[in-house]
Every structure is written in structure tokens, then in C-alpha cells.
Design a protein around this motif. Structure first.
Motif, PDB file in Angstrom:
ATOM      1  N   THR A 187       0.858  -1.171   0.000  1.00 20.16           N
ATOM      2  CA  THR A 187       0.000   0.000   0.000  1.00 20.16           C
ATOM      3  C   THR A 187       0.902   1.232   0.000  1.00 20.16           C
ATOM      4  OG1 THR A 187      -1.593  -1.215   1.336  1.00 20.16           O
ATOM      5  CG2 THR A 187      -1.892   1.162   1.185  1.00 20.16           C
ATOM      6  N   ILE A 244       2.761   4.631   0.514  1.00 18.36           N
ATOM      7  CA  ILE A 244       2.911   5.711   1.480  1.00 18.36           C
ATOM      8  C   ILE A 244       4.029   6.625   0.989  1.00 18.36           C
ATOM      9  CG2 ILE A 244       2.051   4.392   3.451  1.00 18.36           C
ATOM     10  CD1 ILE A 244       4.988   4.012   4.322  1.00 18.36           C
ATOM     11  N   ASP A 249      -3.674   5.422   8.618  1.00 14.43           N
ATOM     12  CA  ASP A 249      -4.747   5.697   9.572  1.00 14.43           C
ATOM     13  C   ASP A 249      -5.290   4.415  10.199  1.00 14.43           C
ATOM     14  OD1 ASP A 249      -4.592   8.422   9.038  1.00 14.43           O
ATOM     15  OD2 ASP A 249      -6.151   8.341   7.486  1.00 14.43           O
ATOM     16  N   TYR A 250      -6.006   4.587  11.288  1.00 19.22           N
ATOM     17  CA  TYR A 250      -6.677   3.468  11.960  1.00 19.22           C
ATOM     18  C   TYR A 250      -7.610   2.750  10.977  1.00 19.22           C
ATOM     19  CZ  TYR A 250      -9.812   1.009  15.163  1.00 19.22           C
ATOM     20  OH  TYR A 250     -10.562   0.052  15.804  1.00 19.22           O
ATOM     21  N   GLY A 261      -3.081   1.514  12.752  1.00 17.38           N
ATOM     22  CA  GLY A 261      -2.507   2.738  12.196  1.00 17.38           C
ATOM     23  C   GLY A 261      -1.400   3.307  13.078  1.00 17.38           C
ATOM     24  N   SER A 263      -6.696   0.802   8.467  1.00 19.81           N
ATOM     25  CA  SER A 263      -6.014   0.395   7.240  1.00 19.81           C
ATOM     26  C   SER A 263      -5.405  -0.998   7.427  1.00 19.81           C
ATOM     27  CB  SER A 263      -4.914   1.390   6.885  1.00 19.81           C
ATOM     28  OG  SER A 263      -4.053   0.864   5.895  1.00 19.81           O
ATOM     29  N   ASP A 264      -5.389  -1.768   6.344  1.00 20.71           N
ATOM     30  CA  ASP A 264      -4.813  -3.108   6.426  1.00 20.71           C
ATOM     31  C   ASP A 264      -3.326  -3.144   6.078  1.00 20.71           C
ATOM     32  OD1 ASP A 264      -4.885  -2.716   3.716  1.00 20.71           O
ATOM     33  OD2 ASP A 264      -6.197  -4.410   3.260  1.00 20.71           O
ATOM     34  N   ARG A 265      -2.679  -1.990   6.027  1.00 20.86           N
ATOM     35  CA  ARG A 265      -1.227  -1.986   5.769  1.00 20.86           C
ATOM     36  C   ARG A 265      -0.513  -2.792   6.859  1.00 20.86           C
ATOM     37  NH1 ARG A 265       2.893   0.495   2.944  1.00 20.86           N
ATOM     38  NH2 ARG A 265       4.832   0.672   4.120  1.00 20.86           N
ATOM     39  N   ARG A 285      -4.134  -3.317  12.184  1.00 18.99           N
ATOM     40  CA  ARG A 285      -5.106  -2.307  11.702  1.00 18.99           C
ATOM     41  C   ARG A 285      -5.244  -1.102  12.655  1.00 18.99           C
ATOM     42  NH1 ARG A 285      -8.148  -4.787   7.459  1.00 18.99           N
ATOM     43  NH2 ARG A 285      -9.636  -3.075   7.548  1.00 18.99           N
ATOM     44  N   ASN A 299      -2.001  10.199   3.220  1.00 25.48           N
ATOM     45  CA  ASN A 299      -1.560   8.819   3.433  1.00 25.48           C
ATOM     46  C   ASN A 299      -2.585   8.045   4.264  1.00 25.48           C
ATOM     47  OD1 ASN A 299       1.664   8.237   2.770  1.00 25.48           O
ATOM     48  ND2 ASN A 299       1.161  10.402   2.957  1.00 25.48           N
ATOM     49  N   PRO A 300      -3.771   7.755   3.716  1.00 20.00           N
ATOM     50  CA  PRO A 300      -4.797   7.045   4.485  1.00 20.00           C
ATOM     51  C   PRO A 300      -4.361   5.639   4.914  1.00 20.00           C
ATOM     52  CG  PRO A 300      -5.405   7.171   2.161  1.00 20.00           C
ATOM     53  CD  PRO A 300      -4.245   8.084   2.354  1.00 20.00           C
ATOM     54  N   ALA A 301      -3.350   5.076   4.259  1.00 12.94           N
ATOM     55  CA  ALA A 301      -2.861   3.747   4.639  1.00 12.94           C
ATOM     56  C   ALA A 301      -2.242   3.742   6.031  1.00 12.94           C
ATOM     57  CB  ALA A 301      -1.838   3.256   3.626  1.00 12.94           C
TER      58      ALA A 301
END
Length: 208
Positions: A86, A88, A147-148, A158, A150-152, A156, A143-145
Motif C-alpha cells: 500500500t 505511502i 490511519d486506523y 494505524g 487500514s490493512d497496511r 489495523r 496517506n490514508p494507509a
């Protein structure tokens, strides 16, 4: 009177800068700090009301001199990430390694604070939730990946955002463009191709 007038102008300028970033709430208290680097200054507004634990930790790190002589050493761009990851975009830095880190802090999520990882947001680096101590990063672009939810990361949770850059994003971008050719021992490392060959020195971080 002149000194008071100058103080008022500085305060209004800071508020307008933060409002322009879309991050300031009405009557919200901020703490401005300056990250002084070998490539220029970055001014950041910290949010003690929304992220009290993280801001308090960062200020105590500053007061203890942890960042004096530290480094920005990682630059994440679109050209040095694995295609499957993802995306960033950020720069990461931290304390002077000659100075012992303070204890890690409780993880404050973006769901709790409402501070999303938009352009210029400062946030704490971590491994598992609750392991952050002194390493931090500044985002370039949204960079929403990070944030809380996100599956990065498998957890999860964040990362803990706690402020936003109000001046000096040109310096942030300049740091991000530094060559990242330093070798990494583990070829499977997620930071492979992201470590600067010549890290940028953090001269100090001080209150504005």
C-alpha cells in the motif's frame, strides 16, 4: 506595545497557516515547535488536546535533548516501494543514537484523535502498538494507509498522528528527494531502497 503587536501578528500567522492546512478546530490550543535540520527549518503545530500522551512524550524527548544530533534517515517515495505494498510517502527520523531512549508510550489512534495522515502530518513510528518512543515521520501528500483501520499493518491500528507542519514543507520535500542507496542487510526488509546514503541531520527541535 511594538513587542505585543509583533506577538499578536505571529500568533495570527500561525493560526491562519494551520487553518489553511484544514487541521485547526475552533479555540484549540496548539504548541508550535521548530525542527531545525541541516537543510532548513520545519515548523510544526502540535495538538496537546487531541493527542495528549503523544505530544507530552515528544516534548519530553525534546527537553531531554534526544533529538539534538539526530537524523532524518528514511525517505519513502513512489519510486522506492514494492508494487504490492500500500503506497505511502514520508520522511522518517529520530533521536541521536548516543542518547538512551525514554520508555515507550500508549498508542493513540487516529480514530481517537481525529488527526488523519494528510499532507504534512507528524506521527510516531512504531512496531507493535504501544512500542513508540522517539522515532517519528512526516507525511508528504495524503496517506490514508497510515490511519486506523487500514490493512497496511495486520493489527489495523494505524499510527499515532499528533501535529501538522505549518511551514517548511519545501524542506520536507527536499529531504524526501535525498538519494536512498544505503545498503540494508536483509534483502526482504520493507525499508530496502528507502535508507538515505547521506542522512539529514536534526540540529535540534525547540519550542517556537
Amino acid at each position: 506595545m511594538k513587542a505585543l503587536k509583533n506577538l499578536i501578528i505571529v500568533g495570527m500567522t500561525l493560526c491562519l497557516s494551520i487553518m489553511a492546512a484544514g487541521m485547526l478546530r475552533a479555540e484549540e490550543r496548539i504548541i508550535p515547535v521548530v525542527i531545525r535540520t541541516s537543510l532548513g527549518d520545519i515548523t510544526v503545530a502540535l495538538y496537546p488536546e487531541r493527542a495528549p500522551v503523544t505530544v507530552d512524550n515528544f516534548l519530553k524527548n525534546m527537553e531531554a535533548g534526544l533529538y539534538r544530533g539526530g537524523l532524518f534517515y528514511r525517505a519513502v517515495r513512489l519510486d522506492n516501494q514494492r508494487p504490492a505494498e500500500t503506497t505511502i510517502t514520508l520522511i522518517q527520523g529520530g533521536r541521536n543514537r548516543a542518547v538512551e531512549a525514554r520508555p515507550p508510550i500508549v498508542h493513540e489512534t487516529t480514530e481517537q484523535t481525529g488527526i488523519l495522515h494528510r499532507d504534512g502530518v507528524i506521527s510516531m513510528a512504531r512496531l507493535a502498538p504501544g512500542t513508540a518512543d522517539s522515532e517519528f515521520f512526516i507525511t508528504i501528500g495524503d496517506n490514508p494507509a497510515l490511519d486506523y483501520g487500514s490493512d497496511r499493518n495486520p493489527d489495523r491500528q494505524g499510527y499515532a498522528a499528533f501535529g501538522v507542519v505549518i511551514s517548511g514543507m519545501d524542506v520536507v520535500r527536499k529531504i524526501q528527494q535525498q538519494p536512498t542507496t544505503a545498503p540494508v542487510a536483509d534483502p526482504a526488509s520493507p525499508v530496502r531502497n528507502q535508507i538515505m546514503s547521506r542522512p539529514v541531520e536534526i540540529l535540534d527541535i525547540v519550542r517556537k
